[in-house]
Design a protein around this motif. Structure first.
Motif, short mmCIF file in Angstrom:
data_model
loop_
_atom_site.label_atom_id
_atom_site.label_comp_id
_atom_site.label_asym_id
_atom_site.label_seq_id
_atom_site.Cartn_x
_atom_site.Cartn_y
_atom_site.Cartn_z
N GLY A 462 0.69 -0.95 -0.03
CA GLY A 462 0.14 0.07 0.09
C GLY A 462 1.10 1.04 -0.01
O GLY A 462 2.11 1.07 -0.04
N CYS A 463 0.23 2.49 -0.09
CA CYS A 463 1.06 3.50 -0.01
C CYS A 463 2.06 3.63 1.23
O CYS A 463 1.64 3.49 2.31
CB CYS A 463 0.08 4.89 0.05
N ILE A 464 3.24 4.08 0.68
CA ILE A 464 4.27 3.95 1.72
C ILE A 464 4.02 4.87 2.91
O ILE A 464 4.36 4.49 4.24
CB ILE A 464 5.62 4.34 1.09
N TYR A 465 3.12 6.20 2.91
CA TYR A 465 2.91 6.88 3.97
C TYR A 465 1.38 6.43 4.55
O TYR A 465 1.32 6.21 5.64
CB TYR A 465 2.72 8.16 3.70
N CYS A 466 0.43 6.39 3.78
CA CYS A 466 -1.00 6.07 4.61
C CYS A 466 -1.31 4.59 4.47
O CYS A 466 -2.26 4.37 5.03
CB CYS A 466 -2.09 6.70 3.75
N GLY A 467 -0.83 3.85 3.58
CA GLY A 467 -1.12 2.24 3.85
C GLY A 467 -2.44 2.07 2.65
O GLY A 467 -2.62 1.03 2.47
N GLN A 468 -2.87 3.20 2.22
CA GLN A 468 -3.98 2.98 1.41
C GLN A 468 -3.61 2.29 -0.06
O GLN A 468 -2.28 2.22 -0.30
CB GLN A 468 -4.89 4.33 0.95
N LYS A 469 -4.40 2.07 -0.92
CA LYS A 469 -4.34 1.39 -2.21
C LYS A 469 -3.37 2.51 -2.94
O LYS A 469 -3.56 3.45 -3.05
CB LYS A 469 -5.53 1.05 -2.92
N ALA A 470 -2.15 1.82 -3.44
CA ALA A 470 -1.17 2.52 -4.15
C ALA A 470 -1.48 2.61 -5.69
O ALA A 470 -2.19 1.50 -6.06
CB ALA A 470 0.23 1.91 -3.94
N LYS A 471 -1.37 3.95 -5.95
CA LYS A 471 -1.50 3.85 -7.60
C LYS A 471 -0.28 3.73 -8.44
O LYS A 471 -0.34 3.10 -9.44
CB LYS A 471 -1.80 5.48 -7.79
N ASP A 472 0.98 4.01 -7.79
CA ASP A 472 2.03 3.90 -8.71
C ASP A 472 3.26 3.61 -7.54
O ASP A 472 3.24 3.92 -6.50
CB ASP A 472 2.32 5.40 -9.17
N VAL A 473 4.38 3.16 -8.19
CA VAL A 473 5.78 3.34 -7.59
C VAL A 473 6.48 4.54 -7.95
O VAL A 473 6.57 4.68 -9.22
CB VAL A 473 6.46 1.95 -7.89
N ALA A 474 6.69 5.33 -7.13
CA ALA A 474 7.38 6.54 -7.56
C ALA A 474 9.07 6.62 -6.95
O ALA A 474 9.17 6.01 -6.08
CB ALA A 474 6.85 7.74 -6.80
N TYR A 475 9.79 7.21 -7.60
CA TYR A 475 11.29 7.61 -7.23
C TYR A 475 11.17 8.72 -6.14
O TYR A 475 10.93 9.72 -6.81
CB TYR A 475 12.03 7.80 -8.51
N PHE A 476 11.52 8.62 -4.98
CA PHE A 476 11.68 9.66 -3.87
C PHE A 476 13.13 9.95 -3.86
O PHE A 476 13.85 9.00 -3.90
CB PHE A 476 10.90 9.16 -2.50
N ALA A 477 13.46 11.35 -3.40
CA ALA A 477 14.75 11.56 -3.14
C ALA A 477 14.71 13.04 -2.63
O ALA A 477 13.85 13.62 -3.06
CB ALA A 477 15.69 11.47 -4.37
N ARG A 478 15.71 13.16 -1.85
CA ARG A 478 16.00 14.70 -1.50
C ARG A 478 16.78 15.04 -2.70
O ARG A 478 17.37 14.31 -3.60
CB ARG A 478 17.08 14.75 -0.20
N SER A 479 16.83 16.41 -3.00
CA SER A 479 17.32 16.79 -4.19
C SER A 479 17.81 18.30 -4.21
O SER A 479 17.57 18.89 -3.18
CB SER A 479 16.19 17.06 -5.36
N TYR A 480 18.90 18.57 -5.32
CA TYR A 480 19.21 19.82 -5.56
C TYR A 480 18.16 20.74 -5.95
O TYR A 480 17.36 20.35 -6.71
CB TYR A 480 20.48 19.73 -6.37
#
Lengths: 480, 480
Positions: A462-480
């Motif tokens: 599920g969504c990494i934050y809320c646990g609900q059904k996920a729509k996508d796999v996204a690339y997260f990162a800190r960034s410049y």
């Protein structure tokens, strides 16, 4: 050498290393005006190489270069509300011409959609005028308030902005993809920087676009860097600027638009990714100089003979189309020269000393892995050409391995937080599509969605934050 | 065609003709921001050709491109008093960044001496750092208050600015000459525009220079146009910015400096000088497209065969390195196409119709003198190459004849006034060297000293204005 060479290690103080490499290699300098930088000789030479590649690509597909004014009346910027809101906090305003206050203040372009599209409305009349495909090389100003970071965050930078108008939605979509693909080719096959490509989330898209696609690279310190963007503008600007055409059906239609760009910040990525403790390491296809030839006139040999041989080799390499410096300066020692050219990142060094002369060979040194080999003089050109290709490929392979090492598929928010608290990098995580979760993640970890990759992956959680059904796999990162 | 073609004659309403040629050929357009213009596709393509020529020349002599910030703090501009006074009336000022008023207002560069030389002081330490020879391609802003004239007078324009620092006065003098000579080569042998070269009078020199040298061309309406300048800056800026070096003598010295530039206004001169009642006439070496191939599928011949032959010819010309458009559009007639490409000034048109096909020939039409010839198909490439060279030479010869016709040696002030009241042009006249006479002449006739030619002529009379002993023979003219 201590005041000349780089005095910190890349993996010990990355930020200080980055600044030292740039300043000491002479690639750029701080400017005497706050927030700005000077692009010096080698940086401009690299940018000109990138320009030539982009021009060749886009001209082959019917795009042509133009130049629009840098000043945009405030009223134009305001026309597209979202666009204005997005850009106005970082606009530099001209309010005075000579000694006279202006009636309407002028923005120094933060991007050129509004000034260009006001004119598109005049140029486009019929389907015969479409597609309209133009590009512009220019300076851009965004009034950054954070500390300057050379190449990555300066108030003025150079870029290229492509702008197109099409008869159909499908054509515009194809154009958005086209630009992104060409950028990917440039980043991976010329700058030797692997990228992740995909779509931005709504909160990260260009102000005024339907959607934004982007290329993201991963820096060695675990922060992502956006390498270029290609926007599908839909009909937002067409409505606001009334850009319409009479179709083959003799009816009036609004155009579909795209815009896309890359900037001088790509050079910053190049430095970060390939550089090492000795300085710059430049990919052969982008290096302003590919080969430096250094004669080494030790005693026991006739200096004139060595000088002549060095010149002969340099000339042969130039005839083969390579860019070569023959460093025959008398006032510096060979050791000093080696250090200088290593600092500047020239891919290949050729040494010619008494032993080489005697054995009719040359000594060839690679900048990237500091390996030396001895090649028969008459095979030197072919050997150098092959070596340059190898270096180009090896730099990419190394960067690719680093990218993979800095990409983690995470299943829980705990894991996610550990990645961001640690070495950073990309966290591939399931996301429900909700901007609130995205905002919370940013607040708590500093990471944003860099892209939702084109190559869709099926969410395993599920969504990494809320646990609900996920729509996508996204690339997260800190960034410049 | 009346709304598409040029509707006034060049010798009847020169100013209107000029504007119509530019707008209707699609070379440029007025911008939606006052005083500015849009450089469209063909104008930028020509500018890029000029860029390539300049870059090739100056890089071969050790100059390298850089990029300095566009913003110059007011305090910098003020450092050289004469320079500040000269430029401040036409500076656009940035006073606000985002929503915050700036502490010190920033000039949008009217020229870059001050911002560059503040940094030169840092870069130059020893004689080993000299000469320093850099160049920059960029946009420039000068807040004109008179009406816009496309290419010639706009608030923003593009240019190249070379800046050098030398150890000796002699080297700087040689550099000033070098730049001017290369400019002359470009104007005469590429743009096919003959120029008069020489030194400016003190009242016309660059603000902050020891002296200014310049190239002046004569437009068909009798007004001169400055095509480029090369300044000897002496040590003015070196003193103000404290640019010094330790010489081989181990003593401290101030550097000697030069700066030089040409701008997009040269394209304006090109239009004025070579254009005719049908539109642009472009010299082959600068034309974005050198040849257009138009298939003419009259009845009686197989259209596919003609199309194939046209493509074959176009491909062969391209292989020979020429820039070619194959205009095989179905939606326009050959007549419409001829008019369009004539308007755009393409030097050579090739027609391929049924008769040509049958006789294995092509029809070749010259744009400049509208002459047609019939050439055997297998000789087409060589014939076109020869023709392009001929056109290039003929355009120059014609412009040279016009320049001579518009240059008069005058002996009395009455004659002088008659020239300026009549067709205009250059009046070669004796001058005492006194700025008062120069000012009076300007007041009374509108003419200024364009240059005192390098090729000195012995004055045959006293000063044209005051009758006192003459120092020089100067070229006077009204000017753009």
């Amino acid at each position: 050498m201590s005041d000349v060479g780089v005095t910190v290690k890349k993996n010990e103080d990355f930020s200080e290393w980055y600044t030292q490499v740039i300043l000491k290699s002479g690639l750029a300098d701080y400017a005497p005006v706050k927030g700005c930088m000077i692009l010096r000789e080698d940086a401009i030479a690299m940018w000109e190489k990138i320009q030539a590649i982009v021009n060749r690509k886009i001209q082959a597909t019917g795009h042509r270069n133009v130049y629009f004014p840098m000043f945009i009346p405030e009223g134009f910027l305001k026309k597209e509300a979202e666009h204005f809101e997005g850009f106005t906090p970082e606009v530099a305003w001209v309010t005075q011409g000579g000694n006279t206050p202006l009636e309407e203040k002028l923005a120094v372009r933060p991007t050129s959609e509004t000034i260009m599209y006001a004119t598109f409305a005049k140029w486009i009349r019929s389907w015969r005028d479409l597609p309209l495909k133009i590009n512009q090389w220019c300076n851009i100003v965004r009034w950054e308030t954070k500390a300057t970071k050379l190449f990555l965050r300066t108030r003025e930078f150079l870029w290229q902005e492509g702008h197109t108008a099409h008869a159909t939605k499908e054509e515009a979509e194809a154009e958005v993809k086209y630009a992104l693909q060409e950028y990917q080719d440039i980043m991976e096959n010329y700058l030797a920087i692997p990228v992740v490509v995909g779509v931005k989330s709504d909160s990260e898209k260009f102000a005024g676009a339907d959607y934004t696609t982007a290329l993201e690279a991963m820096m060695p310190d675990g922060k992502a860097l956006q390498m270029g963007t290609s926007h599908n503008l839909g009909q937002h600007f067409a409505h606001v600027f009334d850009i319409k055409y009479i179709g083959e059906d003799e009816k009036e239609h609004k155009v579909w638009q795209t815009s896309w760009g890359i900037t001088t910040r790509t050079i910053g990525a190049l430095i970060m990714i390939h550089g090492d403790d000795k300085g710059l390491v430049l990919p052969p296809k982008i290096a302003p100089t590919q080969v430096v030839v250094v004669p080494i006139p030790y005693k026991g040999a006739e200096p004139a003979e060595i000088a002549a041989k060095a010149k002969e080799i340099a000339d042969k390499l130039r005839e083969a189309g390579l860019s070569v410096i023959l460093d025959d300066r008398q006032e510096y020692t060979p050791g000093w020269k080696f250090n200088q050219w290593e600092l500047k990142g020239i891919p290949v060094r050729i040494e010619i000393g008494p032993r080489d002369l005697k054995q009719q060979q040359v000594t060839i040194a690679r900048r990237d892995i500091k390996q030396k080999s001895f090649i028969k003089e008459n095979e030197a050109v072919a050997a150098v050409e092959k070596l340059l290709e190898e270096i180009q490929n090896d730099l990419y392979a190394k960067a690719k391995a680093n990218l993979e090492q800095l990409t983690a598929a995470v299943k829980t928010y705990n894991e996610f937080k550990q990645v961001m608290a640690g070495k950073g990098g990309f966290a591939k995580a399931a996301w429900c599509g909700n901007a609130d979760c995205e905002a919370k993640i940013k607040e708590e970890t500093g990471a944003t969605i860099r892209v939702i990759p084109f190559k869709k992956e099926e969410p395993q959680t599920g969504c990494i934050y809320c646990g609900q059904k996920a729509k996508d796999v996204a690339y997260f990162a800190r960034s410049y």
